[in-house]
Design a protein around this motif. Structure first.
Motif, PDB file in Angstrom:
ATOM      1  N   UNK A 144      45.434  24.975 -22.499  1.00 18.23           N
ATOM      2  CA  UNK A 144      46.708  26.132 -22.252  1.00 18.23           C
ATOM      3  C   UNK A 144      46.619  26.525 -20.559  1.00 18.23           C
ATOM      4  N   UNK A 145      47.707  27.043 -20.071  1.00 22.82           N
ATOM      5  CA  UNK A 145      47.911  27.397 -18.633  1.00 22.82           C
ATOM      6  C   UNK A 145      46.743  28.323 -18.238  1.00 22.82           C
ATOM      7  N   UNK A 146      46.098  29.060 -19.282  1.00 25.02           N
ATOM      8  CA  UNK A 146      45.123  29.815 -18.568  1.00 25.02           C
ATOM      9  C   UNK A 146      43.951  29.110 -18.397  1.00 25.02           C
TER      10      UNK A 146
ATOM     11  N   UNK B  94      39.273  29.706 -24.124  1.00 24.30           N
ATOM     12  CA  UNK B  94      39.708  28.704 -23.666  1.00 24.30           C
ATOM     13  C   UNK B  94      39.610  28.072 -22.259  1.00 24.30           C
ATOM     14  N   UNK B  95      38.579  28.995 -21.583  1.00 21.66           N
ATOM     15  CA  UNK B  95      38.275  28.657 -20.269  1.00 21.66           C
ATOM     16  C   UNK B  95      37.192  27.810 -20.257  1.00 21.66           C
ATOM     17  N   UNK B  96      37.432  26.595 -20.503  1.00 27.54           N
ATOM     18  CA  UNK B  96      36.317  25.578 -20.877  1.00 27.54           C
ATOM     19  C   UNK B  96      36.049  24.481 -19.777  1.00 27.54           C
ATOM     20  N   UNK B  97      36.740  24.808 -18.546  1.00 28.11           N
ATOM     21  CA  UNK B  97      36.449  23.688 -17.491  1.00 28.11           C
ATOM     22  C   UNK B  97      35.196  23.691 -17.027  1.00 28.11           C
ATOM     23  N   UNK B  98      34.560  22.324 -16.874  1.00 27.39           N
ATOM     24  CA  UNK B  98      33.112  22.163 -16.265  1.00 27.39           C
ATOM     25  C   UNK B  98      33.211  21.157 -14.987  1.00 27.39           C
ATOM     26  N   UNK B  99      32.178  21.065 -14.588  1.00 31.65           N
ATOM     27  CA  UNK B  99      31.973  20.354 -13.036  1.00 31.65           C
ATOM     28  C   UNK B  99      31.193  18.995 -13.609  1.00 31.65           C
ATOM     29  N   UNK B 100      30.366  18.880 -14.587  1.00 28.07           N
ATOM     30  CA  UNK B 100      29.856  17.587 -14.809  1.00 28.07           C
ATOM     31  C   UNK B 100      30.305  17.366 -16.367  1.00 28.07           C
ATOM     32  N   UNK B 101      30.574  15.935 -16.374  1.00 29.27           N
ATOM     33  CA  UNK B 101      30.916  15.566 -17.704  1.00 29.27           C
ATOM     34  C   UNK B 101      30.015  16.144 -18.882  1.00 29.27           C
ATOM     35  N   UNK B 102      28.797  15.782 -18.813  1.00 30.00           N
ATOM     36  CA  UNK B 102      27.702  16.105 -19.698  1.00 30.00           C
ATOM     37  C   UNK B 102      27.814  17.495 -20.154  1.00 30.00           C
TER      38      UNK B 102
END
Lengths: 167, 115
Positions: A144-146, B94-102
């Motif tokens: 999503x954009x967020x 939904x804010x699931x961004x990570x720096x490491x693939x693991x």
């Protein structure tokens, strides 16, 4: 007084010599601003539409000091979508090499991370990680954009990566 | 003309800006939005139904843990539909961004043996 001065000098020397992580270098060079080049490496276009939605009045990416530019030569961050098809490997590498340093690569969506539903295909790699050095991975299909905003701010060290406090 | 005035001038003035306050506050999402899948570790009986249902083979289940690779997950909720215990739910996270693939692999210990 002299000791504090000396310790300050030592501290600054240590800060200069310490290995800097990329977000540090990015922050030093760019402050809080960031220019993105979007690269479609064989995406189904869902991720690309979510990226397009970042520029609408609801998400308004520019309010965060982030903008999309038309050339990798103007960009600090390469936002890659898609599985990295074999035909686009060279183009992706050239885009990356054309970027001035310090530069960041963000893998957007399940395809760019692992190949997603196309994993194992003969026509593409399983994600962009085998071609480009990825700094941040944004899960989602599409994210999503967020989620994209969160990933971009994680890339420049303005937000915490998952798992963070906020739900 | 009055209707025009109401819809195009007054309503936006009363409503205020449409721009989301998102990075400052948690994202406000529609109810149908699908985010991070979570498993109820007490209800999971490690039947493996979710593993079979997952179209991208993002889930692995052992006796001890339920493991999901968010980098493969397409948030389709097939696992939640397939689970005989109804132990899996997709949250609005939904804010699931990570720096490491693991770091994209989330693991939940399985404590219960199901019903």
């Amino acid at each position: 007084v002299s000791t504090t001065k000396e310790s300050a000098v030592v501290a600054s020397a240590e800060a200069l010599l310490a290995p800097r992580t990329l977000p540090d270098a990015i922050r030093r060079t760019l402050g809080r601003s960031l220019h993105i080049r979007h690269l479609d490496a064989g995406s189904c276009n869902a991720c690309d539409w979510e990226i397009a939605a970042l520029l609408n009045p609801i998400h308004d990416l520019q309010r965060l000091g982030i903008d999309v530019v038309a050339s990798p030569r103007h960009a600090d961050l390469l936002l890659v979508t898609g599985t990295m098809t074999r035909n686009l490997e060279l183009a992706a590498l050239r885009s990356f090499e054309a970027m001035p340093e310090p530069r960041l690569v963000v893998a957007t969506g399940a395809c760019a991370i692992s190949g997603g539903v196309f994993a194992g295909s003969y026509a593409s790699r399983d994600g962009i990680g085998s071609v480009l050095p990825v700094d941040v991975w944004i899960p989602g299909c599409p994210p999503r954009p967020e989620a994209l905003i969160h990933g971009l701010l994680v890339a420049v060290g303005r937000m915490e990566a998952f798992p963070h406090e906020r739900s | 003309m009055w209707r025009d005035l109401r819809d195009r001038l007054l309503r936006p003035l009363i409503r205020g800006p449409l721009t989301a306050r998102h990075p400052a506050v948690a994202p406000s999402l529609p109810a149908a939005a699908r985010g991070l899948p979570v498993v109820d570790s007490a209800r999971c009986d490690a039947s493996g139904a979710c593993v079979m249902a997952c179209p991208t083979r993002a889930i692995t289940v052992t006796e001890q843990a339920w493991r999901l690779d968010l980098g493969r997950c397409v948030f389709c909720a097939a696992c939640a539909d397939a689970c005989p215990q109804g132990a899996i739910a997709l949250t609005g996270r939904v804010e699931l961004a990570v720096r490491e693939r693991t770091a994209a692999v989330v693991s939940t210990p399985i404590t219960g043996g199901g019903s």
